[in-house]
Design an enzyme around this catalytic site. Structure first.
Site, PDB file in Angstrom:
ATOM      1  N   GLU A  32      23.225  -5.979 -20.557  1.00  0.00           N
ATOM      2  CA  GLU A  32      23.615  -7.250 -20.945  1.00  0.00           C
ATOM      3  C   GLU A  32      22.685  -7.946 -21.934  1.00  0.00           C
ATOM      4  OE1 GLU A  32      26.207  -9.631 -20.020  1.00  0.00           O
ATOM      5  OE2 GLU A  32      27.288  -8.622 -18.629  1.00  0.00           O
ATOM      6  N   GLU A  49      14.545  -7.934 -25.739  1.00  0.00           N
ATOM      7  CA  GLU A  49      13.998  -8.014 -27.116  1.00  0.00           C
ATOM      8  C   GLU A  49      15.187  -8.706 -27.775  1.00  0.00           C
ATOM      9  OE1 GLU A  49      13.591  -5.015 -25.414  1.00  0.00           O
ATOM     10  OE2 GLU A  49      11.439  -5.164 -25.359  1.00  0.00           O
ATOM     11  N   GLY A  66       1.017  -1.149   0.005  1.00  0.00           N
ATOM     12  CA  GLY A  66      -0.029   0.082   0.046  1.00  0.00           C
ATOM     13  C   GLY A  66       0.794   1.223   0.047  1.00  0.00           C
TER      14      GLY A  66
HETATM   15  C1  LIG Z   1      22.455   2.104 -14.991  1.00  0.00           C
HETATM   16  C2  LIG Z   1      23.013   1.737 -16.295  1.00  0.00           C
HETATM   17  C3  LIG Z   1      24.428   1.237 -16.100  1.00  0.00           C
HETATM   18  C4  LIG Z   1      25.119   0.713 -17.393  1.00  0.00           C
HETATM   19  N1  LIG Z   1      26.229   0.408 -17.404  1.00  0.00           N
HETATM   20  C5  LIG Z   1      27.188   0.077 -18.621  1.00  0.00           C
HETATM   21  C6  LIG Z   1      28.509  -0.272 -18.664  1.00  0.00           C
HETATM   22  O1  LIG Z   1      29.010  -0.194 -17.544  1.00  0.00           O
HETATM   23  N2  LIG Z   1      29.126  -0.371 -19.987  1.00  0.00           N
HETATM   24  C7  LIG Z   1      28.126  -0.236 -21.176  1.00  0.00           C
HETATM   25  O2  LIG Z   1      28.744  -0.419 -22.000  1.00  0.00           O
HETATM   26  N3  LIG Z   1      26.949  -0.008 -21.040  1.00  0.00           N
HETATM   27  C8  LIG Z   1      26.260   0.072 -19.894  1.00  0.00           C
HETATM   28  N4  LIG Z   1      24.985   0.590 -19.903  1.00  0.00           N
HETATM   29  C9  LIG Z   1      24.301   0.508 -21.187  1.00  0.00           C
HETATM   30  C10 LIG Z   1      23.356  -0.766 -21.510  1.00  0.00           C
HETATM   31  O3  LIG Z   1      24.340  -1.790 -21.869  1.00  0.00           O
HETATM   32  C11 LIG Z   1      22.717  -0.231 -22.726  1.00  0.00           C
HETATM   33  O4  LIG Z   1      21.771   0.494 -22.318  1.00  0.00           O
HETATM   34  C12 LIG Z   1      22.112  -1.433 -23.493  1.00  0.00           C
HETATM   35  O5  LIG Z   1      23.116  -1.966 -24.146  1.00  0.00           O
HETATM   36  C13 LIG Z   1      21.096  -0.800 -24.416  1.00  0.00           C
HETATM   37  O6  LIG Z   1      21.442   0.039 -25.266  1.00  0.00           O
HETATM   38  P1  LIG Z   1      20.622   1.595 -25.597  1.00  0.00           P
HETATM   39  O7  LIG Z   1      20.220   1.885 -24.125  1.00  0.00           O
HETATM   40  O8  LIG Z   1      21.356   2.187 -26.304  1.00  0.00           O
HETATM   41  O9  LIG Z   1      18.873   1.008 -25.906  1.00  0.00           O
HETATM   42  P2  LIG Z   1      18.901   0.641 -27.443  1.00  0.00           P
HETATM   43  O10 LIG Z   1      19.760  -0.240 -28.304  1.00  0.00           O
HETATM   44  O11 LIG Z   1      18.809   1.952 -28.211  1.00  0.00           O
HETATM   45  O12 LIG Z   1      17.544   0.159 -27.611  1.00  0.00           O
HETATM   46  C14 LIG Z   1      16.338   0.816 -27.200  1.00  0.00           C
HETATM   47  C15 LIG Z   1      15.000   0.002 -27.294  1.00  0.00           C
HETATM   48  O13 LIG Z   1      14.998  -0.806 -28.578  1.00  0.00           O
HETATM   49  C16 LIG Z   1      14.937  -1.918 -28.540  1.00  0.00           C
HETATM   50  N5  LIG Z   1      15.686  -2.636 -29.562  1.00  0.00           N
HETATM   51  C17 LIG Z   1      16.862  -2.431 -30.189  1.00  0.00           C
HETATM   52  N6  LIG Z   1      17.191  -3.115 -31.152  1.00  0.00           N
HETATM   53  C18 LIG Z   1      16.190  -3.921 -31.317  1.00  0.00           C
HETATM   54  C19 LIG Z   1      15.914  -5.045 -32.168  1.00  0.00           C
HETATM   55  N7  LIG Z   1      16.897  -5.353 -33.138  1.00  0.00           N
HETATM   56  N8  LIG Z   1      14.959  -5.705 -32.086  1.00  0.00           N
HETATM   57  C20 LIG Z   1      14.108  -5.501 -31.088  1.00  0.00           C
HETATM   58  N9  LIG Z   1      14.006  -4.422 -30.164  1.00  0.00           N
HETATM   59  C21 LIG Z   1      15.365  -3.578 -30.426  1.00  0.00           C
HETATM   60  C22 LIG Z   1      15.804  -2.441 -27.166  1.00  0.00           C
HETATM   61  O14 LIG Z   1      15.500  -3.781 -26.697  1.00  0.00           O
HETATM   62  C23 LIG Z   1      15.388  -1.308 -26.433  1.00  0.00           C
HETATM   63  O15 LIG Z   1      14.027  -1.585 -25.921  1.00  0.00           O
HETATM   64  C24 LIG Z   1      24.510   0.592 -18.734  1.00  0.00           C
HETATM   65  C25 LIG Z   1      23.076   1.344 -18.630  1.00  0.00           C
HETATM   66  C26 LIG Z   1      22.586   1.831 -17.468  1.00  0.00           C
HETATM   67  C27 LIG Z   1      21.055   2.432 -17.591  1.00  0.00           C
END
Ligand SMILES: Cc1cc2nc3c(=O)[nH]c(=O)nc-3n(C[C@H](O)[C@H](O)[C@H](O)COP(=O)(O)OP(=O)(O)OC[C@H]3O[C@@H](n4cnc5c(N)ncnc54)[C@H](O)[C@@H]3O)c2cc1C
Length: 377
Positions: free
Chosen positions: A361, A365, A337
């Protein structure tokens, strides 16, 4: 078929829980508010053998394997997810890359001190134009004699404000999109790190932007062969998804336990709210989902530890566990709540902390794409 942990694994789990409850849990709420990372914990984790859990004893590791790492990260995350994220990026990203791809000299220089807690690592792949598509990076490494000159910027690089070294990817062959990994010293001239970004959850973790302006990196710090960065990263990080799944289970378990206690204690209409079957059934479903997520995760860890194919199972474990954790954290908050919504309550912290596990990681998707590929789709 044996579903029980061995006696050794069970006593490791108990010790990890006792460590997490003593060292992490008491400061979890305070660090969530102050956004300050307790760097001193790395030394204590090293003394307990946790930073070397999945690495060879040749470099000071514990030879524990992926299942031991999964057990450990579930316990740490249940106590304080934001602190655990820093440990994860050090152990599961930076040190794992060096362990899997590095040569003996690199392992002695970075992996061994990383295991001892003397050096802290970060990992940088993500950039403004490259998230899920790790091949879309713009950071460039140009050969200059026996060195490389690096230019570019990494976004969302966790631990970078605190790290001694950063493992990062750069384009070495623009024509063929050849990418290579490098170990870059944090104090290398030309490397700068922004202030930590403000994020919805995982507050103590320090996630920042790293800018590289003509940073000179010796070829001795090139990780693996030139232009092999992408397959090297995919190999090194397939196991990481299993640990990320365990991380999510830890948060889900903590959220579930808090909700369970609340519904037993909270009296409305003359009885504990747990006496309403709809509430009890929700808790029953939450526990069932946690158990299913743990079985998938331990199965994937077992496959990895026994040298069997595990990429599909690791992806399934990570999708299921992280989505389960997000759902359970939301349900657990609802069951408490208004109390679950106030900042003094850990319920809202669990809710904020879980979401990033569905993104890092490999987003859900991207992992579903991996699973579908294994199904021949
Ligand atoms: C708190 C935090 C800590 C992080 N630490 C690290 C780190 O230490 N080192 C590092 O390298 N990165 C780090 N990251 C980044 C993280 O690895 C990325 O956010 C992640 O890889 C996704 O990339 P993006 O955010 O650019 O999303 P995008 O790739 O732009 O994706 C946006 C959306 O589109 C979807 N999408 C993209 N491509 C496709 C597809 N082919 N089919 C279907 N859907 C798709 C995704 O699933 C997502 O929902 C961190 C992020 C956060 C928030």
């Amino acid at each position: 078929m044996d579903f029980a942990l061995t006696g050794e694994q069970e006593s490791f789990r108990r010790a990890a829980r006792a460590f997490a409850e003593k060292e992490l849990a008491p400061i979890a709420g305070e660090r969530d508010e102050t956004n300050v990372y307790p760097v001193e914990l790395f030394k204590r984790m090293a003394s307990a053998g946790y930073l070397g859990i999945k690495f060879s004893s040749q470099y000071g590791g514990d030879d524990g394997g992926i299942l031991a790492a999964a057990i450990l990260f579930e316990e740490l995350a249940a106590a304080a997810a934001g602190i655990t994220l820093g440990v994860y990026c050090h152990v599961v990203l930076a040190l794992t890359a060096i362990d899997r791809i590095g040569n003996d000299a690199q392992k002695r220089r970075y992996l061994a001190p990383g295991i001892r807690g003397d050096k802290l690592g970060a990992f940088g792949s993500t950039e403004a134009g490259a998230g899920s598509d790790i091949t879309a990076i713009a950071t460039r490494a140009t050969r200059d004699g026996d060195d490389y000159i690096l230019n570019g910027a990494k976004l969302f690089c966790t631990n970078s404000p605190l790290a001694d070294f950063i493992v990062l990817s750069a384009v070495t062959d623009p024509e063929k999109r050849g990418i290579t990994l490098f170990i870059v010293e944090r104090d290398a001239p030309g490397l700068s790190v922004s202030r930590a970004l403000k994020t919805l959850g995982m507050h103590p973790a320090q996630t920042a932007e790293v800018v590289l302006e003509n940073v000179r990196v010796p070829s001795a710090n090139r990780l693996g062969e030139e232009n092999r960065g992408v397959p090297n990263m995919l190999t090194a990080f397939a196991e990481g998804r299993i640990v990320a799944a365990a991380f999510a289970i830890g948060i889900a378990r903590a959220a579930f336990e808090a909700a369970r206690q609340y519904v037993l204690d909270r009296v409305q209409f003359g009885q504990p709210i747990a006496k309403n079957q709809v509430v009890a059934h929700r808790l029953a479903d939450m526990d069932t989902d946690i158990q299913a997520a743990r079985l998938l995760t331990h199965q994937a860890a077992w496959l990895a530890d026994n040298g069997r194919p595990f990429v599909k199972e690791a992806s399934q474990a990570k999708v299921f566990a992280t989505e389960t954790a997000a759902r359970i954290a939301a349900q657990a908050m609802h069951l408490q709540g208004a109390f679950g919504y106030v900042l003094e309550s850990p319920a809202q912290r669990y809710y904020r902390d879980t979401h990033v596990l569905e993104i890092g990681e490999g987003t859900s998707e991207i992992l579903r794409n991996v699973i579908a590929k294994h199904l021949g789709l």
